[in-house]
Design a protein around this motif. Structure first.
Motif, PDB file in Angstrom:
ATOM      1  N   LEU A   3       8.698   4.384  10.454  1.00 46.80           N
ATOM      2  CA  LEU A   3       9.308   4.205  11.767  1.00 46.80           C
ATOM      3  C   LEU A   3       8.321   4.681  12.830  1.00 46.80           C
ATOM      4  O   LEU A   3       7.852   5.824  12.781  1.00 46.80           O
ATOM      5  N   LEU A  27       8.833  -0.331  11.161  1.00 48.50           N
ATOM      6  CA  LEU A  27       9.989  -0.377  12.052  1.00 48.50           C
ATOM      7  C   LEU A  27       9.570   0.213  13.387  1.00 48.50           C
ATOM      8  O   LEU A  27       8.672   1.060  13.445  1.00 48.50           O
ATOM      9  N   ALA A  59      16.728   4.997  16.924  1.00 47.61           N
ATOM     10  CA  ALA A  59      15.979   5.395  15.734  1.00 47.61           C
ATOM     11  C   ALA A  59      16.916   5.712  14.572  1.00 47.61           C
ATOM     12  O   ALA A  59      16.651   5.330  13.423  1.00 47.61           O
ATOM     13  N   CYS A  63      17.118   4.074  10.806  1.00 48.70           N
ATOM     14  CA  CYS A  63      17.036   4.915   9.605  1.00 48.70           C
ATOM     15  C   CYS A  63      18.244   4.723   8.694  1.00 48.70           C
ATOM     16  O   CYS A  63      18.140   4.864   7.473  1.00 48.70           O
ATOM     17  N   VAL A  68      13.472   4.953   5.385  1.00 50.34           N
ATOM     18  CA  VAL A  68      12.340   5.456   6.167  1.00 50.34           C
ATOM     19  C   VAL A  68      11.697   6.636   5.440  1.00 50.34           C
ATOM     20  O   VAL A  68      12.389   7.573   5.043  1.00 50.34           O
TER      21      VAL A  68
END
Length: 409
Positions: A3, A27, A59, A63, A68
């Motif tokens: 991420l 991501l 975020a 996740c 992640v």
């Protein structure tokens, strides 16, 4: 999956290229209208990237939907956000206590002083009365600035508490500001990489006259690497690693530390950031390290292999290098350079004819806002600085400005 928090300033960086092994498994959280670039599997955008809550929520949604394994952040605004996500998810990397110490200038100085570093006298402030009380004990110029700011935004140097500008006073009233004594001297920075608890490389440099506040007078600014035989070189390196040891540890760190060297030859901490320095420092470091420091840091942070011995060797053999940039003026650009000044490397025009930098945009400019940046290299410091001065004059003359009438620029 990785991420990546991508601030608008970092839009367009080639993350998929830098993290090639993870292409298709990236991501991103970024701002509406910002293109994160190719290679991303899923992207969430937020209307206001400076709103912590909305960035964090976007975020967390990513996740929840994806496995992640790492969180990457390159911008100052994202340092603590990324640390909180790692803490929540139990992921490797810098955690909140360390990230906060590298962002909050009050906490940073408290820990640095406890670790034996010389720091300016300082205090948190929430009112002009606090500034007045500080200056009664520490007379003379003082610096008022945000505790978590970057790029010299919101910084004011004042002779008396009543000199504090209205916008800075409003920031004081809303909290999150500090005051500290003004320290005169050479302004230096050290960019250093620390991996697995061990120093890898450190690059001491000196800012040109005016340093990060040069844009206040529309003057260009940059910095140049110190030769290894300069008496200040080893002292700045040692002080940087002492600073890293004084702040909460992280598995790996790329730090941008700034120090004053006084007329009495004393090294005084200005501040330190737990990230790669802003434009145009990455280009300078690339010339020293042999690869873009943001790429280097991204791979380390994401657990991907890096040949650190090659980085060390390149840094040992690198020539002296200087970066330089021209800040915007208060007006509209009428002409941009068509050719780079002789002797420059990586000359980059960051603006176009017709672009308007006047008014509110000009007043909100940061030290890293430039209309052009470049590098120069030379075998000696004297030749390097002479080339900086020559190329600055040529680049400045190649720009044309229609300045805002009635306002100083």
């Amino acid at each position: 999956m990785i991420l990546i928090l991508i601030s608008p300033r970092n839009a367009g960086l080639p993350f998929a290229e830098w993290l090639g092994e993870e292409a298709g498994r990236l991501l991103a959280v970024t701002a509406h209208g910002t293109d994160p670039g190719p290679g991303f599997r899923d992207v969430r955008t937020v209307p206001d990237y400076f709103d912590d809550a909305s960035v964090h929520e976007a975020a967390r949604l990513l996740c929840a939907e994806h496995d992640v394994t790492r969180v990457l952040a390159l911008a100052e605004v994202d340092v603590e956000r990324a640390a909180r996500l790692r803490e929540e998810l139990g992921l490797p990397g810098q955690r909140p206590a360390s990230a906060h110490a590298y962002r909050d200038k009050v906490r940073m100085k408290e820990l640095a002083a406890a670790g034996g570093l010389r720091v300016p006298a300082f205090a948190p402030v929430t009112s002009l009365a606090d500034v007045e009380a500080f200056m009664a004990v520490h007379p003379g110029p003082a610096v008022v600035k945000p505790r978590g700011g970057s790029g010299s935004t919101g910084v004011s140097v004042v002779g008396t508490p009543w000199d504090v500008p209205g916008d800075v006073a409003a920031g004081i009233a809303s909290g999150g500001m500090e005051v500290e004594e003004y320290v005169a001297g050479r302004f230096c920075h050290v960019d250093a990489l620390h991996v697995g608890g061990e120093p890898v490389v450190s690059v001491p440099s000196v800012y040109t006259d005016g340093g990060c506040l040069s844009h206040w007078t529309d003057s260009g600014n940059g910095s140049w690497t110190l030769p290894s035989d300069d008496p200040l070189y080893d002292r700045l390196v040692a002080e940087t690693w002492r600073l890293v040891g004084a702040l909460p540890a992280a598995p790996s760190l790329f730090v941008h530390a700034e120090f004053f060297v006084t007329d009495a030859d004393e090294i005084v901490l200005c501040e330190v950031a737990g990230r790669v320095g802003g434009t145009p420092i990455p280009a300078m470091l690339e010339a020293v390290l042999g690869l873009d420091p943001r790429r280097l840091w991204a791979r380390i942070e994401c657990g991907l292999p890096v040949d650190l011995d090659t980085v060390r060797d390149h840094a040992r053999r690198a020539p002296l290098v200087a970066n330089f940039g021209l800040p915007p003026r208060n007006g509209r650009i009428t002409r941009v350079p068509l050719e780079p000044p002789a002797g420059t490397r990586d000359f980059t025009v960051l603006a176009e004819a017709g672009e308007d930098w006047g008014g509110a945009r000009y007043r909100a400019r940061k030290s890293g806002d430039f209309v052009a940046t470049w590098l120069v290299t030379a075998p000696t410091a004297g030749e390097l600085l002479a080339l900086v001065a020559k190329t600055e004059a040529e680049a400045e003359a190649a720009f044309g400005w229609d300045l805002v009438p009635g306002e100083a620029s």
